[in-house]
Scaffold this motif. Structure first.
Motif, PDB file in Angstrom:
ATOM      1  N   LEU A 200       0.803  -1.224   0.000  1.00 28.93           N
ATOM      2  CA  LEU A 200       0.000   0.000   0.000  1.00 28.93           C
ATOM      3  C   LEU A 200       0.838   1.276   0.000  1.00 28.93           C
ATOM      4  O   LEU A 200       1.762   1.436   0.803  1.00 28.93           O
ATOM      5  CB  LEU A 200      -0.929   0.017   1.217  1.00 28.93           C
ATOM      6  N   LYS A 201       0.481   2.192  -0.897  1.00 28.71           N
ATOM      7  CA  LYS A 201       1.036   3.538  -0.929  1.00 28.71           C
ATOM      8  C   LYS A 201      -0.124   4.533  -1.030  1.00 28.71           C
ATOM      9  O   LYS A 201      -1.071   4.323  -1.797  1.00 28.71           O
ATOM     10  CB  LYS A 201       1.985   3.719  -2.112  1.00 28.71           C
ATOM     11  N   VAL A 202      -0.027   5.599  -0.251  1.00 25.00           N
ATOM     12  CA  VAL A 202      -1.094   6.601  -0.153  1.00 25.00           C
ATOM     13  C   VAL A 202      -0.530   7.957  -0.563  1.00 25.00           C
ATOM     14  O   VAL A 202       0.530   8.379  -0.075  1.00 25.00           O
ATOM     15  CB  VAL A 202      -1.659   6.669   1.277  1.00 25.00           C
ATOM     16  N   TYR A 203      -1.246   8.624  -1.460  1.00 25.78           N
ATOM     17  CA  TYR A 203      -0.872   9.993  -1.832  1.00 25.78           C
ATOM     18  C   TYR A 203      -1.753  10.955  -1.030  1.00 25.78           C
ATOM     19  O   TYR A 203      -2.984  10.856  -1.054  1.00 25.78           O
ATOM     20  CB  TYR A 203      -1.053  10.236  -3.328  1.00 25.78           C
ATOM     21  N   ILE A 204      -1.110  11.892  -0.331  1.00 23.86           N
ATOM     22  CA  ILE A 204      -1.823  12.870   0.495  1.00 23.86           C
ATOM     23  C   ILE A 204      -1.832  14.214  -0.239  1.00 23.86           C
ATOM     24  O   ILE A 204      -0.771  14.774  -0.529  1.00 23.86           O
ATOM     25  CB  ILE A 204      -1.151  13.027   1.872  1.00 23.86           C
ATOM     26  N   TYR A 205      -3.015  14.715  -0.535  1.00 31.01           N
ATOM     27  CA  TYR A 205      -3.119  16.014  -1.205  1.00 31.01           C
ATOM     28  C   TYR A 205      -2.577  17.113  -0.285  1.00 31.01           C
ATOM     29  O   TYR A 205      -2.934  17.188   0.897  1.00 31.01           O
ATOM     30  CB  TYR A 205      -4.569  16.311  -1.565  1.00 31.01           C
ATOM     31  N   LYS A 206      -1.738  17.964  -0.852  1.00 35.75           N
ATOM     32  CA  LYS A 206      -1.185  19.088  -0.091  1.00 35.75           C
ATOM     33  C   LYS A 206      -2.085  20.318  -0.173  1.00 35.75           C
ATOM     34  O   LYS A 206      -1.855  21.298   0.556  1.00 35.75           O
ATOM     35  CB  LYS A 206       0.212  19.449  -0.617  1.00 35.75           C
ATOM     36  N   ASP A 207      -3.088  20.277  -1.041  1.00 34.07           N
ATOM     37  CA  ASP A 207      -3.977  21.420  -1.227  1.00 34.07           C
ATOM     38  C   ASP A 207      -4.931  21.553  -0.040  1.00 34.07           C
ATOM     39  O   ASP A 207      -5.149  20.604   0.726  1.00 34.07           O
ATOM     40  CB  ASP A 207      -4.768  21.258  -2.514  1.00 34.07           C
ATOM     41  N   GLY A 208      -5.540  22.723   0.067  1.00 35.65           N
ATOM     42  CA  GLY A 208      -6.526  22.964   1.111  1.00 35.65           C
ATOM     43  C   GLY A 208      -6.060  24.006   2.101  1.00 35.65           C
ATOM     44  O   GLY A 208      -4.898  24.015   2.512  1.00 35.65           O
ATOM     45  N   LYS A 209      -6.973  24.903   2.482  1.00 32.31           N
ATOM     46  CA  LYS A 209      -6.646  25.978   3.399  1.00 32.31           C
ATOM     47  C   LYS A 209      -6.758  25.505   4.846  1.00 32.31           C
ATOM     48  O   LYS A 209      -7.644  24.739   5.205  1.00 32.31           O
ATOM     49  CB  LYS A 209      -7.588  27.177   3.175  1.00 32.31           C
ATOM     50  N   ARG A 210      -5.827  25.997   5.643  1.00 28.17           N
ATOM     51  CA  ARG A 210      -5.889  25.739   7.083  1.00 28.17           C
ATOM     52  C   ARG A 210      -6.920  26.672   7.718  1.00 28.17           C
ATOM     53  O   ARG A 210      -7.143  27.764   7.209  1.00 28.17           O
ATOM     54  CB  ARG A 210      -4.504  25.963   7.709  1.00 28.17           C
ATOM     55  N   PRO A 211      -7.549  26.294   8.822  1.00 29.08           N
ATOM     56  CA  PRO A 211      -7.349  25.069   9.606  1.00 29.08           C
ATOM     57  C   PRO A 211      -8.243  23.898   9.190  1.00 29.08           C
ATOM     58  O   PRO A 211      -8.206  22.865   9.841  1.00 29.08           O
ATOM     59  CB  PRO A 211      -7.705  25.527  11.008  1.00 29.08           C
ATOM     60  N   ILE A 212      -9.037  24.069   8.151  1.00 31.47           N
ATOM     61  CA  ILE A 212      -9.951  22.985   7.764  1.00 31.47           C
ATOM     62  C   ILE A 212      -9.163  21.784   7.267  1.00 31.47           C
ATOM     63  O   ILE A 212      -9.535  20.628   7.529  1.00 31.47           O
ATOM     64  CB  ILE A 212     -10.944  23.489   6.702  1.00 31.47           C
ATOM     65  N   PHE A 213      -8.055  22.044   6.576  1.00 28.09           N
ATOM     66  CA  PHE A 213      -7.199  20.974   6.077  1.00 28.09           C
ATOM     67  C   PHE A 213      -5.859  20.999   6.814  1.00 28.09           C
ATOM     68  O   PHE A 213      -5.360  22.070   7.173  1.00 28.09           O
ATOM     69  CB  PHE A 213      -6.970  21.134   4.565  1.00 28.09           C
ATOM     70  N   HIS A 214      -5.319  19.820   7.045  1.00 29.96           N
ATOM     71  CA  HIS A 214      -3.960  19.634   7.587  1.00 29.96           C
ATOM     72  C   HIS A 214      -3.794  20.133   9.015  1.00 29.96           C
ATOM     73  O   HIS A 214      -2.662  20.244   9.488  1.00 29.96           O
ATOM     74  CB  HIS A 214      -2.918  20.322   6.688  1.00 29.96           C
ATOM     75  N   MET A 517      -5.270  -0.325  12.086  1.00 31.65           N
ATOM     76  CA  MET A 517      -6.533  -1.039  11.874  1.00 31.65           C
ATOM     77  C   MET A 517      -7.483  -0.223  10.997  1.00 31.65           C
ATOM     78  O   MET A 517      -8.180  -0.773  10.130  1.00 31.65           O
ATOM     79  CB  MET A 517      -7.188  -1.372  13.210  1.00 31.65           C
ATOM     80  N   ILE A 518      -7.537   1.106  11.202  1.00 33.40           N
ATOM     81  CA  ILE A 518      -8.375   1.957  10.353  1.00 33.40           C
ATOM     82  C   ILE A 518      -7.859   1.935   8.920  1.00 33.40           C
ATOM     83  O   ILE A 518      -8.637   1.770   7.962  1.00 33.40           O
ATOM     84  CB  ILE A 518      -8.411   3.390  10.903  1.00 33.40           C
ATOM     85  N   LEU A 519      -6.556   2.093   8.771  1.00 37.02           N
ATOM     86  CA  LEU A 519      -5.975   2.083   7.429  1.00 37.02           C
ATOM     87  C   LEU A 519      -6.194   0.738   6.748  1.00 37.02           C
ATOM     88  O   LEU A 519      -6.477   0.678   5.546  1.00 37.02           O
ATOM     89  CB  LEU A 519      -4.480   2.406   7.499  1.00 37.02           C
ATOM     90  N   HIS A 520      -6.122  -0.341   7.526  1.00 39.91           N
ATOM     91  CA  HIS A 520      -6.357  -1.660   6.929  1.00 39.91           C
ATOM     92  C   HIS A 520      -7.797  -1.796   6.442  1.00 39.91           C
ATOM     93  O   HIS A 520      -8.049  -2.358   5.366  1.00 39.91           O
ATOM     94  CB  HIS A 520      -6.048  -2.780   7.922  1.00 39.91           C
ATOM     95  N   SER A 521      -8.768  -1.323   7.224  1.00 35.34           N
ATOM     96  CA  SER A 521     -10.160  -1.428   6.793  1.00 35.34           C
ATOM     97  C   SER A 521     -10.403  -0.629   5.509  1.00 35.34           C
ATOM     98  O   SER A 521     -11.164  -1.063   4.634  1.00 35.34           O
ATOM     99  CB  SER A 521     -11.095  -0.944   7.909  1.00 35.34           C
ATOM    100  N   ILE A 522      -9.753   0.531   5.377  1.00 40.97           N
ATOM    101  CA  ILE A 522      -9.876   1.307   4.136  1.00 40.97           C
ATOM    102  C   ILE A 522      -9.253   0.537   2.976  1.00 40.97           C
ATOM    103  O   ILE A 522      -9.830   0.440   1.888  1.00 40.97           O
ATOM    104  CB  ILE A 522      -9.207   2.684   4.315  1.00 40.97           C
ATOM    105  N   TRP A 523      -8.073  -0.023   3.211  1.00 35.64           N
ATOM    106  CA  TRP A 523      -7.402  -0.847   2.201  1.00 35.64           C
ATOM    107  C   TRP A 523      -8.253  -2.055   1.830  1.00 35.64           C
ATOM    108  O   TRP A 523      -8.411  -2.389   0.650  1.00 35.64           O
ATOM    109  CB  TRP A 523      -6.042  -1.258   2.746  1.00 35.64           C
ATOM    110  N   PHE A 524      -8.826  -2.724   2.829  1.00 37.25           N
ATOM    111  CA  PHE A 524      -9.615  -3.934   2.602  1.00 37.25           C
ATOM    112  C   PHE A 524     -10.862  -3.625   1.780  1.00 37.25           C
ATOM    113  O   PHE A 524     -11.225  -4.374   0.857  1.00 37.25           O
ATOM    114  CB  PHE A 524      -9.989  -4.547   3.956  1.00 37.25           C
ATOM    115  N   ASN A 525     -11.536  -2.510   2.094  1.00 36.80           N
ATOM    116  CA  ASN A 525     -12.736  -2.141   1.337  1.00 36.80           C
ATOM    117  C   ASN A 525     -12.404  -1.669  -0.068  1.00 36.80           C
ATOM    118  O   ASN A 525     -13.214  -1.821  -0.990  1.00 36.80           O
ATOM    119  CB  ASN A 525     -13.508  -1.055   2.089  1.00 36.80           C
ATOM    120  N   ARG A 526     -11.217  -1.103  -0.238  1.00 36.33           N
ATOM    121  CA  ARG A 526     -10.792  -0.761  -1.601  1.00 36.33           C
ATOM    122  C   ARG A 526     -10.585  -2.036  -2.421  1.00 36.33           C
ATOM    123  O   ARG A 526     -10.959  -2.100  -3.602  1.00 36.33           O
ATOM    124  CB  ARG A 526      -9.499   0.059  -1.543  1.00 36.33           C
TER     125      ARG A 526
END
Length: 536
Positions: A200-214, A517-526
């Motif tokens: 598994l490799k995850v790309y995290i978007y760097k876009d988005g204004k703070r504080p709503i993102f990041h 465990m959360i990341l695994h469930s996302i991976w598993f459902n994908r």
């Protein structure tokens, strides 16, 4: 007194004449030789504690009465003798010395001091093993050739390979890192988790204004979304800077921060929140090609606020295709889809610096209370629970907000640690932070919320460590709990202890903790969305 002095002067004069080449008679010559020989044999033994060659070859050793220096002195003596033996290549003979008894005492003291230090170190290691958690199990070692083959495949083919591997997973028996009774299929989970770590490799978007993102929100009942964001962005294993190698794309927004930044208190209008998120997704779709390739089916978000599902409704593809990890996992509203979306555990973090504070509970014999609940009155279930059980039975400790007269004797946490079953009724929404709190305090959770999907239900068998009760059965609550056999309760309570490690937020994530465990469930459902082409 003067005679020995005169003899020494005469001998000195004769030795001087001998050195100058002047002739001496034989009698005087033999006397001089005898005196010099006797002095060379007797004086070193009486004056020096060691042979002369040791004194001349190596620096002298100064004895000290200070016990703190005893060990250093003893070691230096041993090193000096050993080096001398090596130069002579013969075994060392015992040396007679006036200080031999002192050295013997010093050696005994040094040896006793060493034994004490050894025992202290041993007890220290034992205490450390008891107090500190066990180290995380190591990742499975994969042959380099297999790793190179998998990484050479395009991301979609890697997912196909993983799905085939999971379908053919070998049976897991007595794995020391995983407690099998907790899982629906421990073999499938084990193989899926290993493949997640490997692929598994995850790309995290760097876009988005703070504080709503990041900007993670790390405290309170909505802390799960913030802790996942924090640990995901700090992680060095799963994120990738190359979106062409990514299997998943993460939208790092906080529903809690979105509420604080945009929602107008008292307006009861969530439309501005969903419009803001819709515009952000449209911006990403216009800037990058990744959303349009799959219409968002390989993108995911994590939201623990009760309004999390409603913030996605303004964007059709976001609501329908994106993998949503939500605390408000309500099947009746049509937003959460079991098998695609993930039920996110709602965790209450009171101190972000110590997220694991107060964890643990009492033994079964020290839990006299049958069931316990205390909380604010909102939603449809809690008023019904109080109407039937408040102040009706000593075994059923059911309150609204915990009264002062009660909390002075026993706090909220002490109540949970002293109860066999902890009631977890829904509030405004189906989710409740008491489910994870009960697990933290080793109390069997009783979930009372129709249409609620329990957290991480892709892998966990919740019937093994909880009681799921229909809302209509609240009047018979005591009879249902009392009818559970003691043997089954003991098994459920043991399972609660074993599942606890899977619901912990560690500042530095370890294998099988809540972040993984959360990341695994996302991976598993994908993987569930991936279609495997038929074999040719």
């Amino acid at each position: 007194m003067r005679r020995p002095f005169i003899i020494v002067l005469v001998l000195t004069r004769d030795i001087f004449r001998l050195c100058m080449g002047k002739r001496l008679n034989k009698r005087k010559f033999f006397i001089i030789v005898a005196v010099v020989t006797i002095c060379g044999m007797v004086l070193p033994t009486l004056i020096f504690p060691h042979p002369l060659n040791i004194w001349f070859l190596y620096p002298p050793i100064v004895a000290s009465s200070d016990n703190s220096l005893t060990s250093n002195i003893h070691l230096r003596v041993e090193q000096t003798v050993a080096r001398f033996e090596q130069t002579q290549n013969v075994p060392a003979a015992p040396v007679a010395s006036v200080n031999s008894s002192i050295q013997t005492n010093q050696s005994a003291l040094v040896e006793e001091k060493r034994r004490k230090k050894k025992r202290k170190r041993k007890h220290g290691r034992m205490a450390q093993k008891i107090l500190s958690p066990p180290p995380p199990p190591p990742r499975r070692i994969v042959p380099a050739s297999l790793q190179r083959y998998i990484w050479s495949l395009p991301p979609n083919e890697q997912l196909v390979y993983a799905k085939k591997e999971i379908a053919n997973a070998s049976t897991v028996i007595d794995d020391p890192d995983i407690y099998a009774p907790l899982f629906k299929n421990v073999s499938v989970f084990k193989r899926s988790y290993e493949l997640m770590e490997m692929i598994l490799k995850v790309y995290i978007y760097k876009d988005g204004k703070r504080p709503i993102f990041h900007v993670p929100h790390l405290m309170g009942i909505y802390a799960s979304e913030g802790w996942f964001m924090k640990l995901m962005e700090e992680n060095r294993w799963f994120p990738t800077k190359d979106p062409e190698k990514a299997h998943l794309f993460y939208l790092p927004y906080s529903a809690r921060q979105l509420e604080l930044a945009i929602y107008l208190p008292g307006s009861h209008n969530l439309r501005p929140l969903s419009i803001y998120l819709r515009d952000h997704v449209n911006y990403l779709a216009a800037k990058y090609p990744f959303w349009n390739r799959t219409h968002g089916s390989d993108h995911f978000l994590v939201a623990c606020h009760d309004w999390g599902p409603y913030t996605t409704t303004a964007h059709e593809e976001l609501a329908r295709n994106t993998i949503k990890a939500l605390c408000n996992a309500d099947l009746s509203e049509g937003i959460f889809k079991a098998g695609k979306d993930v039920s996110l555990p709602e965790t209450t973090i009171r101190n972000p610096r110590k997220p694991l504070r107060y964890i643990g509970g009492l033994r079964v014999s020290q839990r006299p209370i049958l069931s316990f609940f205390a909380g604010n009155m909102h939603g449809r279930v809690r008023p019904t629970l109080l109407r039937y059980w408040q102040d009706k039975d000593d075994d059923m400790r059911v309150y609204g907000p915990l009264p002062n007269r009660v909390s002075r004797k026993m706090s909220y946490v002490q109540h949970m640690k002293s109860s066999k079953y902890c009631l977890c009724p829904m509030g405004y929404e189906v989710n409740s932070p008491r489910i994870v709190e009960a697990i933290y305090y080793e109390c069997v959770p009783v979930i009372i919320a129709d249409n609620f999907v329990p957290p991480l239900s892709e892998v966990f068998d919740w019937s093994s460590f909880s009681v799921i009760l229909a809302e209509k059965d609240i009047p018979n609550l005591k009879d249902i709990l009392s009818a559970i056999p003691l043997r089954r309760y003991l098994k459920m309570q043991t399972n609660v202890k074993m599942v606890q490690k899977h619901f912990l937020w560690n500042p530095r994530p370890v294998r099988y903790d809540l972040f993984h465990m959360i990341l695994h469930s996302i991976w598993f459902n994908r993987l569930n969305q991936i279609e495997v082409p038929p074999a040719q």
